[in-house]
Every structure is written in C-alpha cells, then in structure tokens.
Design a protein around this motif. Structure first.
Motif, PDB file in Angstrom:
ATOM      1  N   LEU A 568      -8.653  -3.817   1.927  1.00  0.00           N
ATOM      2  CA  LEU A 568      -8.965  -2.564   2.619  1.00  0.00           C
ATOM      3  C   LEU A 568      -9.418  -2.850   4.050  1.00  0.00           C
ATOM      4  O   LEU A 568      -8.959  -2.207   4.997  1.00  0.00           O
ATOM      5  CB  LEU A 568     -10.062  -1.799   1.871  1.00  0.00           C
ATOM      6  N   ASN A 571      -6.618  -3.741   6.432  1.00  0.00           N
ATOM      7  CA  ASN A 571      -5.801  -2.600   6.847  1.00  0.00           C
ATOM      8  C   ASN A 571      -6.570  -1.646   7.753  1.00  0.00           C
ATOM      9  O   ASN A 571      -6.029  -1.143   8.740  1.00  0.00           O
ATOM     10  CB  ASN A 571      -5.291  -1.852   5.611  1.00  0.00           C
ATOM     11  N   ILE A 572      -7.844  -1.397   7.425  1.00  0.00           N
ATOM     12  CA  ILE A 572      -8.647  -0.479   8.238  1.00  0.00           C
ATOM     13  C   ILE A 572      -8.812  -1.034   9.646  1.00  0.00           C
ATOM     14  O   ILE A 572      -8.772  -0.283  10.624  1.00  0.00           O
ATOM     15  CB  ILE A 572     -10.015  -0.238   7.565  1.00  0.00           C
ATOM     16  N   ASN A 573      -8.983  -2.351   9.760  1.00  0.00           N
ATOM     17  CA  ASN A 573      -9.122  -2.969  11.081  1.00  0.00           C
ATOM     18  C   ASN A 573      -7.854  -2.847  11.913  1.00  0.00           C
ATOM     19  O   ASN A 573      -7.867  -3.083  13.123  1.00  0.00           O
ATOM     20  CB  ASN A 573      -9.491  -4.449  10.935  1.00  0.00           C
ATOM     21  N   ARG A 575      -6.149   0.049  11.912  1.00  0.00           N
ATOM     22  CA  ARG A 575      -6.031   1.505  12.073  1.00  0.00           C
ATOM     23  C   ARG A 575      -5.265   2.182  10.942  1.00  0.00           C
ATOM     24  O   ARG A 575      -4.737   3.279  11.105  1.00  0.00           O
ATOM     25  CB  ARG A 575      -5.397   1.843  13.429  1.00  0.00           C
ATOM     26  N   GLN A 576      -5.191   1.518   9.792  1.00  0.00           N
ATOM     27  CA  GLN A 576      -4.623   2.152   8.601  1.00  0.00           C
ATOM     28  C   GLN A 576      -5.793   2.528   7.699  1.00  0.00           C
ATOM     29  O   GLN A 576      -6.292   1.712   6.937  1.00  0.00           O
ATOM     30  CB  GLN A 576      -3.657   1.202   7.897  1.00  0.00           C
ATOM     31  N   THR A 577      -6.247   3.770   7.812  1.00  0.00           N
ATOM     32  CA  THR A 577      -7.509   4.158   7.161  1.00  0.00           C
ATOM     33  C   THR A 577      -7.326   4.976   5.894  1.00  0.00           C
ATOM     34  O   THR A 577      -8.263   5.139   5.127  1.00  0.00           O
ATOM     35  CB  THR A 577      -8.374   4.961   8.143  1.00  0.00           C
ATOM     36  N   THR A 606      -9.427   5.581  -0.476  1.00  0.00           N
ATOM     37  CA  THR A 606     -10.301   5.792   0.672  1.00  0.00           C
ATOM     38  C   THR A 606      -9.552   6.532   1.770  1.00  0.00           C
ATOM     39  O   THR A 606      -8.321   6.545   1.809  1.00  0.00           O
ATOM     40  CB  THR A 606     -10.829   4.443   1.216  1.00  0.00           C
ATOM     41  N   GLY A 607     -10.329   7.174   2.664  1.00  0.00           N
ATOM     42  CA  GLY A 607      -9.718   7.887   3.781  1.00  0.00           C
ATOM     43  C   GLY A 607      -9.443   9.331   3.450  1.00  0.00           C
ATOM     44  O   GLY A 607     -10.183   9.979   2.690  1.00  0.00           O
ATOM     45  N   VAL A 681     -16.239  -3.228   5.206  1.00  0.00           N
ATOM     46  CA  VAL A 681     -15.591  -1.915   5.130  1.00  0.00           C
ATOM     47  C   VAL A 681     -16.639  -0.868   5.462  1.00  0.00           C
ATOM     48  O   VAL A 681     -17.688  -0.808   4.818  1.00  0.00           O
ATOM     49  CB  VAL A 681     -15.002  -1.655   3.726  1.00  0.00           C
ATOM     50  N   GLN A 683     -16.190   2.624   5.715  1.00  0.00           N
ATOM     51  CA  GLN A 683     -15.930   4.006   5.319  1.00  0.00           C
ATOM     52  C   GLN A 683     -16.067   4.121   3.808  1.00  0.00           C
ATOM     53  O   GLN A 683     -16.064   3.125   3.087  1.00  0.00           O
ATOM     54  CB  GLN A 683     -14.546   4.453   5.780  1.00  0.00           C
TER      55      GLN A 683
END
Length: 803
Positions: A568, A571-573, A575-577, A606-607, A681, A683
């Motif tokens: 996670l 991917n979040i880093n 910009r895939q949130t 998530t997101g 993470v 979020q």
C-alpha cells in the motif's frame, strides 16, 4: 550468470548454433534462462557503409544545407547534408536507406528515402553520436582510410558481437560459475578437447619488491598466493577487454581491476589487487581482527568488525575483508604504479559469515562461499600477471609466494556398476561410464568386475558420494536417452482430498478480482520490529532466520498485514491512493516444540470507493464496503456467516471478530493509525485477515445454484426498538431460528438513534423475504410467520415492535 559464447569457443572450438549449445547445457543441468545478442556498437552498424563524397554544392532552397552525391561502391546516391564540414573528396560514413540507427534516449529510427526542401536524399552522412561512436555532433565523421567504397563500416570500426547465454546456476554447481567451468561441461557434452590459456611465458623479471606473506589462520585460508608487479601504468583497458566485460553486464573500471574481473569470470578464481605503496611494512598478514575494530570498505562505509571475518592486513591493520570486499585505503587508483596481486583459496564458511554479517554480496563472495578450486590460485595468478604486463606494462618484481601447507586431497568415491544401472534405470556399458567420467575430469581408478573408485578433483564440491557420481553419468549420457517402460506403474498410498483446494482458491480469486481487487504476492520474510512494536504479535513466536540477508528480512511473518501495508505504501507514495488488494499467503509461528504454518487470506481496502465523476460525488470507503466483500466470500464458499464479536483490540481501531463455534476464523475492521504508520501508510485502511485453511475445512465446495423458484417471493417490513448493545448478528440469529425455511433473507434499510426514542435504545427497520419453493404463500401463512418473528424478538432480545 552470463556467459559469452565467443569466449566459450576459445576453450572448445565448435560450430553448433547458440540455440543448440543452450539446449545441451540445459539438458545437462546448467539451465539456460535466456540468450541475448551483445554488440560493441548498438545495432552493429548494419546498413552503414564507407562512402566517398563526389560532389558537394549549396542546396537551392536552404542556406544551411548541402546537396551531395556519394559513391557507395558501385552506386552513386544523392544525399542532402546539413553538416558544415562536408566537402568533395571526403571518405565518410553513410547510413543507407533501410538502416536502423540508435538514438541517445534508447530508441531507434530508420533511414528512409526522402525529399528535403524539394531535393531527393537517399541516406545520411553520419556524425559520431548518430552511430553511437562518441558524443561529437559538430560535424560529420571524415575517415582516413584506403578501404574501398561500400565497405561495411563495422569492418572499419572493428565491431565485435557475441551471443550471451544466461545460466540459472544452482547452488551446488559452484564449479560452473565461470567460462572455464561451463567449457568443462561442453567438453564432455561435445566430446572435444579443452584448450586452456597458456601461461608458459610467465617469468619473474626481478625480485626488487618482495612482500612477506604470513597466514595466521590456515584453517580459514588453506592457500594464499601472491606476487608484485611494478612500474605499471593504470589506464583504460583495451577494447576487447571492455567488450568482454560489457557483454557480461559489467562496467569497465581500469586496466588492473578489469583484468581481475576478467580472471574471475573466465577461470572462476577471484583476485584482488592492492596498491603496493600503501601496504605498510611490505607485509601481508591473513588473520582475524578483534571485535569492534573499525574498517572502511571501498564503498566508503565504515564497518564495525565482529571478530569472525577473515581479514587481509598489513603491518598497520586491515586492508581487505578477505574474499568479500576491498578496503578504501589500499585500492588501485589512476596513480598506482605498483601492485600486490592476491590469489587465494578461502574456507566457504568464513566467507559466508563475513558476507552475511555486513550484507555484502559480491562476485567474489558468491564464488568463495560456494567453494572455489584450491588448485587454481597460482595458475590464475600467472595468467593475470601476464595480462597486466600486456595491457598496463610493468615487470614482475617478486617470486610467487604460495603458502599451501596442507594440500586439499581429491575425493575418492567407491562406485558399483549395479547401483548405476539401478538408479538410472538402464544398463549403460562400463566403457561408456568410464568415458563420460574421464571427459568430466573424474578419473576412474581400481576398476574391477563390480565397480571402481572415482577420483574427483576438489573443485567439484558437489560430487562426494556414489549418487553424485551416478548423477554425473546420467546428465552427460542424457535423461532423454533413458526410455520409460510400458509396464511402469505408480500407486498412491495417500488419500486424495475430496476438495480441490486450488480450484476453491482460484474461484475466490475470480470473485475478488471481479469486485475490483488486485492480487498481490509479498515476501514471507519481514522486519522483526513489526512484531515488537505492533502490540498484537507475540515476539516469542517469531521464526527467526539464522543466515538472514538483512535485519529487514530477519523473521518469517506471523500475519499478512505488514507486508501488505508495505505494498500500500509503495503505491500511495506514487499517488495511487484508491487501492483494493488481496493476498493468499502463509503465516509462520514458533511453538514450544517445532513450528506451525497457517494459510491466510488478507484483504485491504483504502482510499475512495470509486473514481470521481460528474455523475455522482465520490466517498471514502467504509467498514460496510469491506464487510460486504467478506459476506460475498463466505457465500461463494457455501459457508454460513460466522458469529461476530465487536472488538477494539490492536491492530484495529474497531473490528469484528469472526467465530464459528469457539474457533476464531478471522477479523475484519479498520486499522489503527499506530499500526499503519509502522509501514509509513498515512491514510485510513480497512483490513480483513481470514484463516484460509480453517475456512476450507468448513466448506463442502462452491455454492451450488438451483433452479429459480416458480413461486413468488413476499416482502414484509418490521421496525424494532432494541437496546444499543444488541447487535444485528443477534437479531439475525433470532430471525433465522423463528423464520425457518420460509425466511430467505433479512435486510436492514434504516437505523435510527435519537431523541424520538428512549435513551440507550436504537431502532432497526428490517425487511424479511419469505418464499416457499413448492407453492404460493397465503396471507395466513405469511401472518403466522411474521407473528412468530415478532414474538421471538420481544421474548429473546427485548424488542419493542413499532406498528
């Protein structure tokens, strides 16, 4: 491991195609995973020739362009050129129509016939950078050559090319970690002679720079050899050596280091060159340094020694971690004029410890820790010294120091012919067996009617038993030459499982991917710190790795949570949130006696629930979104939804514990920020982890779908006022018990808590779907069913029925 086919031909002359050689190597146990083409100049300058400019005049429609005609050897073509230095009479390099040239960003372009400002152009007169020959672009290349027009440019620029095979080397085949090692196998497979490099010209020029060598730890360093070379000039290596290294994926460094890398990949013997002027006291000592000693390696990192590493030292201290990595203070530089060249045989165990403790994996340690040839150090040393003299000049200024007090003996293995036939499953003539072994440099000694003694050289660290000898015979004889009998049978003592667990996992994967989830696969190794900091994993149950590669991969995971959170975060880093992931994986636990493994299924959410569109606003995912997935999963497996218990334990802020009887089957809820931050993470994350093995025990296979009932379904609604402490799960249990077979489904379409009902209460608006598969329900039966439901709600959970 990459092997140059051209270099193999230096050892074993052959005409067979690369594909055939790859097939033979794979069949013999050296699996070729791929073949690629290496060219010293990308594209090999195909379609590029030498031409001569016959005419050159101004372009009628452009000030900066020239019209030329160029002789390409029997053909004269018009070419429009923009270079300022083009002129009549020049010998130039021309890319003809159809030639494909590389461009600096890694792409290519094809030369086409074209019109440039109204004038026909059939080719391109090239600059350096357009051919990959340099960076120059100020003008075209002008050659000084007598080669005839039309000569391929590759001939002028001496373009070399070779096929490179990549071998997936198994840990037992340390002997094949070089061109020589692979050539030895080809010698047996092709039944041809092996041509070794010639070192007969080696001689000591003088003994003006002797170095004293002392080995204090002969158990960890059974053999140590070295010599000095003086008056060298360090610089770039010749093109042939640079191309050899580039073909293997290595970057050339300088003439001395390149030779040591050449010997390592060619003969399998790692070497190390020390700047002789930096060796204090002209003395080399092989020993261990005290625990806590500070040592700076070539990568400019200061490392704290443990006292277990074998070190190469001078009179003042450490120069190199033996067989692993050199020291910063003694490395060869452009200013080096004299070197001490080391060639040794080290115990695999001591190299493995030194490499592991410092997390250093080098080409040298890869070979030493698997076992090198103790008979190779002096030969490799002489070969390297001759190459250095040829490339960097200089003279050999010391005798070869070779400390080898207890030579390592050949292995002696007793072999019986009957055992060969039994294990291979086919009678192989004795002469064939002897010939195969001799071709592999395994001598046959003391032959008699029943067997013989095989004499195996110590570089074959994997051939020490009778079964190993038989394997050597079989892999050269050819597995494909041992035919299976028509009468062979196989039986099974174990019971076949009634459930196809692979099919069940596949169907659940289909369900989850159909709901928009992506499957991930993560490492079973994880950080010990997760268990220590999480508060819900037991550190005493950690399965620790003895030979761990790093602290970040120090234990086996107890949960799929943290490895999934790392995905996670990755991917979040980027910009895939908005993420939906699932994973089937194994969790590991240490017990008082032995270990335990469990197969788990994890689900991450998530997101936002969906991408933002103009049709409807998006919203953040919530607990019901994930719980619905879990319900669908249980339904797919035809497993009754388990009982639930509300919990607020780590790693969750809130969650439901799922239980079948007294057995916990999993948890689903929102992770606490304390847990997600451990994996960076930031979020909110919803997470479910189910015990997949136990789920499979409860299922009788996938849900079987029946014919749709011909009789109508009836819906009735009720509003219940109940205590806040009563969960929907409790309501569902009462309804299923009272509703019997007629009750097909229960739904909640409203929940109310507020000042219009008594404090401490909540109101559920429920829908009940009734159906009889054999007949149409009458109002009387419907009313009876609903009355039973209402009485049960009032009696068992103290509900007030709002009418």
């Amino acid at each position: 491991m990459k092997i140059s086919v051209n270099r193999l031909k230096d050892y074993i002359p052959f005409e067979e195609s690369t594909e055939k050689i790859a097939e033979l190597l794979t069949q013999s146990g050296l699996e070729v995973e791929g073949v690629e083409r290496f060219e010293s100049i990308a594209g090999g300058l195909r379609g590029v020739v030498i031409g001569e400019v016959l005419t050159c005049e101004a372009h009628p429609n452009a000030d900066r362009l020239k019209k030329t005609t160029v002789d390409l050897g029997g053909e004269v073509v018009p070419i429009v050129c923009g270079a300022p230095n083009v002129a009549q009479g020049q010998k130039v390099v021309v890319a003809t129509v159809g030639a494909e040239l590389s461009i600096p960003d890694g792409g290519t372009f094809v030369i086409k016939k074209a019109k440039i400002r109204g004038e026909v152009s059939q080719g391109m007169i090239c600059a350096e950078d357009e051919l990959g020959l340099g960076q120059g672009h100020d003008g075209i290349m002008v050659l000084d050559t007598d080669l005839p027009n039309g000569t391929p440019a590759g001939k002028y620029f001496d373009v070399t090319a070779t096929d490179v095979v990549e071998i997936g080397l198994t840990p037992n085949r340390a002997d094949a970690a070089s061109h020589l090692g692979v050539a030895r196998d080809l010698k047996a497979l092709l039944n041809r002679d092996l041509k070794m490099p010639d070192v007969s010209d080696f001689k000591v020029d003088n003994t003006s720079r002797p170095v004293e060598v002392v080995v204090e730890d002969s158990a960890d360093c059974p053999r140590y050899a070295g010599l000095t070379i003086s008056n060298i000039k360090v610089g770039p290596s010749p093109a042939w050596l640079q191309d050899y290294l580039k073909a293997l994926g290595l970057e050339p460094i300088n003439s001395i280091v390149d030779v040591t890398n050449f010997i390592l990949h060619d003969l399998g013997q790692p070497l190390h060159a020390f700047d002789l002027d930096k060796v204090k006291g002209d003395k080399i000592i092989v020993k261990k340094l005290p625990n806590g000693t500070r040592f700076t390696t070539l990568d400019e990192k200061e490392r704290k020694l443990t006292g277990e590493e074998l070190m190469i030292c001078d009179a003042d201290g450490g120069l190199c971690i033996a067989g692993v990595f050199g020291g910063l203070g003694s490395g060869v530089s452009d200013g080096t004029t004299s070197i001490f060249l080391e060639s040794a045989y080290f115990s695999p165990d001591v190299i493995r410890r030194g490499s592991l403790v410092h997390g250093l994996k080098t080409d040298a340690s890869f070979r030493f820790e698997r076992g090198t040839d103790p008979n190779m150090p002096v030969f490799a040393l002489k070969r390297a010294a001759l190459l250095i003299k040829e490339i960097a000049g200089g003279e050999i200024t010391s005798e070869v120091e070779d400390l080898y007090p207890d030579p390592i003996a050949d292995f002696e293995v007793k072999v019986k012919y009957a055992h060969i036939d039994r294990l291979i499953g086919k009678h192989i003539p004795k002469e064939t067996v002897h010939g195969i072994l001799e071709s592999l440099e395994i001598n046959v000694s003391e032959p008699h009617e029943e067997g013989f003694v095989a004499i195996v050289k110590p570089y074959r660290v994997d051939v020490t038993r009778e079964a190993d000898i038989i394997e050597e015979v079989l892999r050269v004889y050819g597995f494909e030459n041992v035919m299976l009998s028509d009468t062979y049978q196989s039986g099974f003592l174990a019971e076949h499982p009634a459930k196809d667990t692979n099919k069940l996992q596949y169907r659940v994967s289909e369900l989850l991917t159909g709901m928009g989830y992506f499957e991930i696969m993560t490492n079973s190794l994880t950080k010990p710190g997760y268990a220590a900091k999480s508060g819900f994993l037991n550190t005493e149950e950690n399965v620790e790795i003895f030979n761990k590669l790093s602290e970040d991969l120090g234990v086996m995971r107890q949960s799929l949570l943290f490895t999934g959170l790392e995905v996670l975060a990755h991917n979040i880093n980027r910009r895939q949130t908005d993420l939906k992931f699932f994973e089937f994986g194994t969790a590991y636990f240490k017990e008082q006696e032995g270990y335990r493994e469990e197969k788990h299924l994890s689900v991450f959410l998530t997101g936002n629930k969906s991408a933002e569109t103009w049709l409807e606003p998006t919203r953040q995912v919530s607990f019901p979104d994930l719980y619905t997935v879990v319900e669908r999963l249980f339904d797919k497996l035809n497993v009754r939804m388990p009982e639930v218990e509300i919990i607020h334990d780590s790693p969750f802020d809130y969650a439901l514990k799922l239980k079948i009887g007294e057995k916990e089957i999993g948890k689903v809820g929102q992770l606490s920020s304390k847990i997600t931050k451990l994996a960076e993470v930031k979020q909110e994350v919803l997470f479910a982890e189910l015990r997949w093995d136990y789920l499979l025990k409860k299922t009788n296979g996938l849900k079987q779908y029946a014919e749709i009932s011909k009789f109508p379904e009836v819906r009735r609604d009720l509003s219940l006022v109940i205590d806040k402490s009563v969960s929907f799960d409790a309501v569902r249990k009462v309804a299923e018990k009272a509703g019997g077979k007629l009750l097909k489904h229960i739904g909640v379409f409203d929940v109310y808590q507020g000042d219009k009902i008594e404090a401490g209460k909540k109101a559920y608006a429920l829908s009940f779907y009734l159906q009889d598969d054999t007949k149409t329900l009458t109002e009387k039966i419907i009313d009876q069913s609903m009355n039973r439901l209402m009485k049960s709600f009032e009696k068992e959970i103290g509900a007030l029925i709002r009418k």
